[in-house]
Design a protein around this motif. Structure first.
Motif, PDB file in Angstrom:
ATOM      1  N   LEU A 176       1.053  -5.117  15.824  1.00  0.00           N
ATOM      2  CA  LEU A 176       0.422  -6.431  15.969  1.00  0.00           C
ATOM      3  C   LEU A 176      -0.720  -6.577  14.972  1.00  0.00           C
ATOM      4  N   GLU A 177      -1.475  -5.490  14.762  1.00  0.00           N
ATOM      5  CA  GLU A 177      -2.585  -5.530  13.800  1.00  0.00           C
ATOM      6  C   GLU A 177      -2.067  -5.821  12.391  1.00  0.00           C
ATOM      7  N   ASP A 178      -0.940  -5.175  12.018  1.00  0.00           N
ATOM      8  CA  ASP A 178      -0.349  -5.436  10.706  1.00  0.00           C
ATOM      9  C   ASP A 178       0.082  -6.895  10.588  1.00  0.00           C
ATOM     10  N   LYS A 179       0.681  -7.417  11.641  1.00  0.00           N
ATOM     11  CA  LYS A 179       1.143  -8.813  11.635  1.00  0.00           C
ATOM     12  C   LYS A 179      -0.035  -9.763  11.429  1.00  0.00           C
ATOM     13  N   GLN A 180      -1.118  -9.512  12.151  1.00  0.00           N
ATOM     14  CA  GLN A 180      -2.300 -10.368  12.026  1.00  0.00           C
ATOM     15  C   GLN A 180      -2.901 -10.265  10.640  1.00  0.00           C
ATOM     16  N   TYR A 181      -2.913  -9.052  10.077  1.00  0.00           N
ATOM     17  CA  TYR A 181      -3.441  -8.862   8.723  1.00  0.00           C
ATOM     18  C   TYR A 181      -2.631  -9.674   7.715  1.00  0.00           C
ATOM     19  N   LEU A 182      -1.315  -9.609   7.807  1.00  0.00           N
ATOM     20  CA  LEU A 182      -0.457 -10.317   6.858  1.00  0.00           C
ATOM     21  C   LEU A 182      -0.611 -11.831   7.000  1.00  0.00           C
ATOM     22  N   GLU A 183      -0.813 -12.293   8.205  1.00  0.00           N
ATOM     23  CA  GLU A 183      -0.970 -13.728   8.421  1.00  0.00           C
ATOM     24  C   GLU A 183      -2.326 -14.240   7.931  1.00  0.00           C
ATOM     25  N   ARG A 184      -3.272 -13.314   7.743  1.00  0.00           N
ATOM     26  CA  ARG A 184      -4.605 -13.706   7.265  1.00  0.00           C
ATOM     27  C   ARG A 184      -4.746 -13.614   5.747  1.00  0.00           C
ATOM     28  N   LEU A 185      -3.703 -13.167   5.039  1.00  0.00           N
ATOM     29  CA  LEU A 185      -3.784 -13.080   3.589  1.00  0.00           C
ATOM     30  C   LEU A 185      -4.107 -14.444   2.999  1.00  0.00           C
ATOM     31  N   ARG A 186      -4.793 -14.438   1.880  1.00  0.00           N
ATOM     32  CA  ARG A 186      -5.214 -15.699   1.265  1.00  0.00           C
ATOM     33  C   ARG A 186      -4.016 -16.620   1.016  1.00  0.00           C
ATOM     34  N   LEU A 187      -2.912 -16.035   0.528  1.00  0.00           N
ATOM     35  CA  LEU A 187      -1.647 -16.767   0.433  1.00  0.00           C
ATOM     36  C   LEU A 187      -0.717 -16.165   1.484  1.00  0.00           C
ATOM     37  N   PRO A 188      -0.581 -16.798   2.647  1.00  0.00           N
ATOM     38  CA  PRO A 188       0.235 -16.194   3.708  1.00  0.00           C
ATOM     39  C   PRO A 188       1.692 -16.055   3.288  1.00  0.00           C
ATOM     40  N   VAL A 189       2.337 -15.000   3.786  1.00  0.00           N
ATOM     41  CA  VAL A 189       3.753 -14.798   3.474  1.00  0.00           C
ATOM     42  C   VAL A 189       4.580 -15.829   4.224  1.00  0.00           C
ATOM     43  N   ALA A 190       5.785 -16.083   3.709  1.00  0.00           N
ATOM     44  CA  ALA A 190       6.641 -17.121   4.299  1.00  0.00           C
ATOM     45  C   ALA A 190       7.040 -16.769   5.731  1.00  0.00           C
ATOM     46  N   ARG A 191       7.249 -15.479   5.961  1.00  0.00           N
ATOM     47  CA  ARG A 191       7.629 -15.049   7.313  1.00  0.00           C
ATOM     48  C   ARG A 191       7.230 -13.600   7.511  1.00  0.00           C
ATOM     49  N   VAL A 192       6.625 -13.314   8.654  1.00  0.00           N
ATOM     50  CA  VAL A 192       6.293 -11.942   9.032  1.00  0.00           C
ATOM     51  C   VAL A 192       7.235 -11.532  10.162  1.00  0.00           C
ATOM     52  N   ILE A 193       7.972 -10.458   9.940  1.00  0.00           N
ATOM     53  CA  ILE A 193       8.918  -9.963  10.944  1.00  0.00           C
ATOM     54  C   ILE A 193       8.287  -8.758  11.628  1.00  0.00           C
ATOM     55  N   ASP A 194       7.906  -8.920  12.876  1.00  0.00           N
ATOM     56  CA  ASP A 194       7.272  -7.843  13.641  1.00  0.00           C
ATOM     57  C   ASP A 194       8.369  -6.935  14.209  1.00  0.00           C
ATOM     58  N   VAL A 195       8.474  -5.729  13.659  1.00  0.00           N
ATOM     59  CA  VAL A 195       9.533  -4.809  14.093  1.00  0.00           C
ATOM     60  C   VAL A 195       9.005  -3.752  15.055  1.00  0.00           C
ATOM     61  N   SER A 196       7.767  -3.922  15.531  1.00  0.00           N
ATOM     62  CA  SER A 196       7.133  -2.867  16.324  1.00  0.00           C
ATOM     63  C   SER A 196       7.821  -2.611  17.661  1.00  0.00           C
ATOM     64  N   ASN A 197       8.467  -3.631  18.223  1.00  0.00           N
ATOM     65  CA  ASN A 197       9.119  -3.400  19.521  1.00  0.00           C
ATOM     66  C   ASN A 197      10.580  -2.982  19.395  1.00  0.00           C
ATOM     67  N   GLY A 198      11.080  -2.946  18.153  1.00  0.00           N
ATOM     68  CA  GLY A 198      12.450  -2.484  17.932  1.00  0.00           C
ATOM     69  C   GLY A 198      13.527  -3.470  18.336  1.00  0.00           C
ATOM     70  N   LYS A 199      13.153  -4.683  18.697  1.00  0.00           N
ATOM     71  CA  LYS A 199      14.141  -5.656  19.190  1.00  0.00           C
ATOM     72  C   LYS A 199      14.502  -6.719  18.159  1.00  0.00           C
ATOM     73  N   ILE A 200      13.774  -6.771  17.071  1.00  0.00           N
ATOM     74  CA  ILE A 200      14.018  -7.796  16.059  1.00  0.00           C
ATOM     75  C   ILE A 200      15.001  -7.280  15.014  1.00  0.00           C
ATOM     76  N   ASP A 201      16.011  -8.080  14.706  1.00  0.00           N
ATOM     77  CA  ASP A 201      16.994  -7.730  13.685  1.00  0.00           C
ATOM     78  C   ASP A 201      16.483  -8.236  12.335  1.00  0.00           C
ATOM     79  N   VAL A 202      16.119  -7.311  11.440  1.00  0.00           N
ATOM     80  CA  VAL A 202      15.541  -7.688  10.150  1.00  0.00           C
ATOM     81  C   VAL A 202      16.545  -8.464   9.309  1.00  0.00           C
TER      82      VAL A 202
END
Length: 333
Positions: free
Chosen positions: A157-183
């Motif tokens: 979650l900390e990584d996700k929040q960091y990426l969303e706070r970048l000066r130019l936010p990424v188009a999509r952040v895929i949080d894989v920490s719970n192992g349930k998201i298909d990249v």
């Protein structure tokens, strides 16, 4: 202590900061550079104290930054060090010592991956695995600067929040920490089913039954997922030196006209001596200068830990060598 006389092409540097990076002991053994004691710390920034009589790029009091060669006998964790002038560039005045030393290696890796191995350009879609890592952060910023659309995975979650706070936010952040998201599914959804043009992995699972002994290996994508999410003519840049592709994998890549490249940031040092020096002068010096320029203009904003005093260097290096550091570790003198 007891430095040899300054050689014709040597620059004597008073080190102000030195970044710690993981040492690939297996690589050193393969190229016959392994020894009982290995120098630690190759990314340095500092002030020129003295120059050899044939040095043309620098003069005393210049502020410099650079990467010591792979076969360096000296550690960057020294108050004073002798460096060949070809391994240094000027440090911009606006860039602090710690940021200069802490960004230079990740910058080289990002340029190697996105410029030389995949030619990132406007309109392309880039997937950066583990984007909140020091390397991932610089790779994202370089891809965005080149006009690419960036997707990234986050390991917490900390990584996700960091990426969303970048000066130019990424188009999509895929949080894989719970192992349930298909990249692969997420990337295909984001690209309208076309797939991504460039993938920078942070390691992959080679087999479905691979033992997930560490929390990080549990978060890594399977090689089939990466092949699935690659678009036509896509580039897969991998850090997995033991990657094995089965015939069905190769067939899938063939049908897409896709390529697989291996990211080895030591390639500038691993050519034969003469060619390697030529490559370093011709290609690496402009890269280092460009990294410093982007750092000076805040295009690059590195992922650094708090500066570390010299007496804590041993503990910090142990953490780095175990791959347990989530931010770049930099020793400040």
């Amino acid at each position: 202590e007891n430095l040899p006389p300054t050689g014709d092409n040597d620059v004597k540097v008073q080190v102000r900061a030195c970044a710690l990076s993981w040492i690939d002991t297996k690589l050193l053994s393969e190229i016959k550079l392994s020894k009982e004691l290995l120098p630690v710390g190759r990314e340095i920034s500092g002030v020129v104290l003295e120059v050899g009589r044939k040095v043309t790029f620098f003069q005393p009091d210049d502020e410099v930054v650079g990467i010591l060669p792979l076969d360096s006998e000296e550690s960057g964790l020294c108050e004073v060090i002798l460096v060949h002038e070809h391994y240094l560039v000027r440090k911009p005045e606006k860039v602090c010592w710690v940021e200069a030393a802490g960004t230079v290696r990740d910058g080289v890796r990002a340029y190697t991956a996105l410029h030389y191995l995949s030619q990132v350009s406007p309109g392309k879609t880039v997937l950066v695995m583990d984007g909140a890592s020091p390397f991932g952060t610089i790779a994202i910023q370089l891809a965005q600067h080149r006009g690419a659309k960036v997707i990234s995975t986050a390991y917490s979650l900390e990584d996700k929040q960091y990426l969303e706070r970048l000066r130019l936010p990424v188009a999509r952040v895929i949080d894989v920490s719970n192992g349930k998201i298909d990249v692969a599914e997420s990337c295909l959804e984001e690209t309208g089913g076309l797939g991504v043009d460039i993938v920078l992995d942070a390691g992959v699972k080679l087999y479905s039954t691979e033992e997930e002994s560490t929390s990080k290996s549990r978060l890594l994508p399977h090689k089939h997922d990466i092949i699935t999410l690659l678009g036509v003519g896509g580039h897969w840049i991998t850090t997995e030196k033991n990657l094995q592709l089965d015939p069905p994998d190769s067939h899938s890549l063939f049908l897409k006209g896709a390529t697989v490249s291996f990211l080895n940031d030591e390639i500038w040092n691993l050519s034969n001596i003469q060619q390697g020096k030529y490559l370093y002068i011709l290609l690496m010096i402009p890269i280092l200068e460009d990294i410093m320029e982007k750092l000076s203009s805040s295009i690059f904003r590195p992922q650094l830990d708090e500066p570390i005093p010299l007496y804590e260097a041993k503990v910090s290096m142990e953490i780095v060598q175990k791959n347990q550091a989530r931010k770049r570790q930099v020793i400040q003198f």
